[in-house]
Every structure is written in structure tokens, then in C-alpha cells.
Design a protein around this motif. Sequence first.
Motif, short mmCIF file in Angstrom:
data_model
loop_
_atom_site.label_atom_id
_atom_site.label_comp_id
_atom_site.label_asym_id
_atom_site.label_seq_id
_atom_site.Cartn_x
_atom_site.Cartn_y
_atom_site.Cartn_z
N ALA A 39 0.87 -1.19 0.00
CA ALA A 39 0.00 0.00 0.00
C ALA A 39 0.89 1.23 0.00
CB ALA A 39 -0.90 0.00 1.23
N ALA A 40 0.78 2.05 -1.04
CA ALA A 40 1.54 3.31 -1.13
C ALA A 40 0.62 4.42 -0.64
CB ALA A 40 1.99 3.56 -2.57
N LEU A 41 0.78 4.79 0.64
CA LEU A 41 -0.14 5.74 1.28
C LEU A 41 0.30 7.16 0.95
CD1 LEU A 41 -0.46 3.88 4.71
CD2 LEU A 41 -1.77 3.54 2.60
N ASN A 42 -0.39 7.74 -0.04
CA ASN A 42 0.00 9.04 -0.58
C ASN A 42 -0.73 10.21 0.11
OD1 ASN A 42 -2.28 7.72 -1.96
ND2 ASN A 42 -2.52 9.73 -2.92
N GLY A 43 -1.63 9.91 1.06
CA GLY A 43 -2.39 10.96 1.73
C GLY A 43 -3.19 10.37 2.86
N HIS A 44 -4.22 11.08 3.29
CA HIS A 44 -5.05 10.62 4.41
C HIS A 44 -5.55 9.20 4.16
CE1 HIS A 44 -5.00 14.59 6.19
NE2 HIS A 44 -5.51 15.12 5.09
N THR A 45 -5.42 8.37 5.18
CA THR A 45 -5.79 6.95 5.07
C THR A 45 -6.64 6.62 6.28
OG1 THR A 45 -3.67 6.51 3.98
CG2 THR A 45 -4.87 4.60 4.83
N VAL A 46 -7.96 6.81 6.13
CA VAL A 46 -8.84 6.68 7.29
C VAL A 46 -10.01 5.74 6.98
CG1 VAL A 46 -8.27 8.90 8.36
CG2 VAL A 46 -10.05 8.80 6.60
N GLY A 47 -10.60 5.20 8.04
CA GLY A 47 -11.75 4.32 7.89
C GLY A 47 -11.42 3.16 6.97
N GLY A 48 -12.33 2.92 6.01
CA GLY A 48 -12.14 1.82 5.07
C GLY A 48 -10.87 1.92 4.26
N GLY A 49 -10.33 3.12 4.12
CA GLY A 49 -9.05 3.29 3.42
C GLY A 49 -7.93 2.59 4.19
N ALA A 53 -4.85 -4.83 4.89
CA ALA A 53 -4.88 -6.14 4.23
C ALA A 53 -3.70 -6.31 3.28
CB ALA A 53 -6.19 -6.32 3.48
N CYS A 54 -2.94 -5.24 3.05
CA CYS A 54 -1.73 -5.36 2.23
C CYS A 54 -0.60 -5.90 3.11
CB CYS A 54 -1.35 -3.99 1.65
SG CYS A 54 -2.55 -3.38 0.43
N ASP A 55 0.48 -6.34 2.48
CA ASP A 55 1.58 -6.96 3.23
C ASP A 55 2.53 -5.91 3.80
OD1 ASP A 55 0.72 -9.61 2.38
OD2 ASP A 55 1.41 -8.97 0.41
N LEU A 56 2.73 -4.83 3.06
CA LEU A 56 3.60 -3.74 3.50
C LEU A 56 2.87 -2.43 3.27
CD1 LEU A 56 6.97 -4.87 1.83
CD2 LEU A 56 6.30 -5.22 4.20
N ARG A 57 3.12 -1.46 4.15
CA ARG A 57 2.53 -0.14 4.02
C ARG A 57 3.66 0.89 4.02
NH1 ARG A 57 -0.39 -3.57 5.88
NH2 ARG A 57 1.02 -3.87 7.63
N ILE A 58 3.72 1.68 2.96
CA ILE A 58 4.74 2.73 2.86
C ILE A 58 3.99 4.06 2.76
CG2 ILE A 58 6.68 3.64 1.54
CD1 ILE A 58 7.15 0.80 0.47
N ALA A 59 4.29 4.98 3.68
CA ALA A 59 3.57 6.26 3.71
C ALA A 59 4.47 7.38 3.22
CB ALA A 59 3.10 6.56 5.12
N ARG A 60 3.87 8.31 2.52
CA ARG A 60 4.58 9.52 2.14
C ARG A 60 4.61 10.44 3.35
NH1 ARG A 60 2.66 14.30 -1.79
NH2 ARG A 60 4.60 15.51 -1.64
N ALA A 61 5.78 10.98 3.69
CA ALA A 61 5.89 11.90 4.82
C ALA A 61 5.05 13.14 4.51
CB ALA A 61 7.34 12.28 5.06
N GLY A 62 4.30 13.60 5.50
CA GLY A 62 3.46 14.78 5.29
C GLY A 62 2.43 14.88 6.39
N ASP A 63 1.57 15.86 6.26
CA ASP A 63 0.57 16.12 7.30
C ASP A 63 -0.67 15.26 7.05
OD1 ASP A 63 -0.47 17.27 9.52
OD2 ASP A 63 -1.23 19.06 8.49
#
Length: 264
Positions: free
Chosen positions: A100-110, A116-126
Motif C-alpha cells: 500500500a503506497a499511502l499518498n495521503g489521508h488513510t482513514v476508515g475503510g481506506g 490487508a496489504c503486506d507492507l505499508r509505505i507512507a509519504r511523509a506529510g501532514d
Amino acid sequence: MGTLVNYMTEKGVAVLTLSDPPVNAYTHEMLKELDACILEARFDNDVHVIVITGHGDKFFCAGANINMLREADSTFKYYFCLHANETISRLEQTPKLCIAALNGHTVGGGLEIALACDLRIARAGDFQLGLPEVALGVLPGTGGTQRLARMVGKARAIEMMVEGTKMNTNRAAELGLVNKVWATDSNEEFLRKVIDYARAFCPPAGAAKAVGAIKRSVQSGLETSLEQGLALERELQAELFASNDAKEGLNAYAEKRKPQFRGR
């Protein structure tokens, strides 16, 4: 493939982009497209890693579309949740690495999709991550109560969900919800970096078949007893030992050269 989930492949990596601006909230239509994209990637022998991200640079996904939930009857909502669960489980059970490439807000069902992904990589930010469904008078109903508790433990998961806690990416990394936080100048650069990372798990450099088996052994094995998990591990190992990639890996090691894997 569809209008709500953009599907593209690049050298062994399938990139699925949730695309319903402004917040990429999902509907039954989006989930049907997501389901179709997961199956497409699953059946494509040239795809070794699946990356899921959100359109734009503000939201990965804000969860289910609230207006849809307000207007739908209870029967529809039940089957909507059932199908959402099946779609997300399909992702989790696909023997290919899912990032999962988390490019922004990741809430609720997001966040539930990301869990459910194996790895989660988030973009640094607010950006905020969390399961705030309690504020709507409901629970995180697309696997959130189960996957979050398995990831951070019962007490912390209950605390996060009853308080509806939202956290930044650094806190999510501290809790182990996010594997990596990467600072980039743009969302395009972030996605490029994630795809490049994903390609390291693809042939010829990456032993994709072994990576897929490791994922499956953990995702399925942890839901059984230790003894059953070990049995699954042995079966998967036997399959790998019989593969071309294992022969190549062992030969390359003996010959002191870099292996050239084929994912076969």
C-alpha cells in the motif's frame, strides 16, 4: 480497466490507483472494479508485485462513501460489507506481495484496505491515519477490528477504535502500522520510489515465487495453530525447492555470482 480504479503494469509491478476525487471514497462500484483488478493481477504471470495507491496527493482513501451509506437500505449495506470483506481478503490471500503506497489521508475503510496489504509505505506529510467510525455510530466493518487487533494487539486496537484516534505517519510507524515513511518532493516521486522498491522483488533480481510464498505462509499460517502453520510452511518450501528459482539461487550461491530469477 475501469473509471474508479486505474490499472497499469510496469515491469512486473501492477499499480492499482483508487480514483474518485476528491477523497477516493469507495462505493460498491469501486470495489467491483478493485476486485476485477486484483483478479487481473493475480492471473497475469508477468505481474509479481501489486501496489495500491490513491489518486492525487491528499487522500489514499477516506473509506466508504457516507452518502451512499445514508441512502442505502440495511440489506444493501450488509451485502456491501460482505463484498468489501471478500475483495480485501482476495488481496490478502493472493500469493504476490501487496504494497500500500499511502499518498495521503488513510482513514476508515481506506486504512482497512491498507491493513490487508503486506507492507505499508507512507509519504511523509501532514496526513492522518485512523479508524474513526465510532463517531458515525458504527464500527470499522471491513476487517478493521480484526486486522488492527492482530497488528497492534487487543488493548491498543480497542483504544484506537473506541477513541476514534487519528495519528500522523510517524506515530503509525512507531506502532508498526506503517513499515516505512518516505519524504519526497511530490506524489509522483513518491509513487516512482515505491514502484522501484517493488521491482526489487521481481525477476531477475528478486525471487518473486519465494516472496509470494513467504507472504502466504505468514498471512494464512498465523490464522492457524503453530503446528498447522509449520505444515503449511513445509508444503510451500517443498514447492519452492522444486522450482527453477531455487535451483538457480543455490547454483548462483555456489558459483559466487548473482542469481537470475525467473519467478518459475
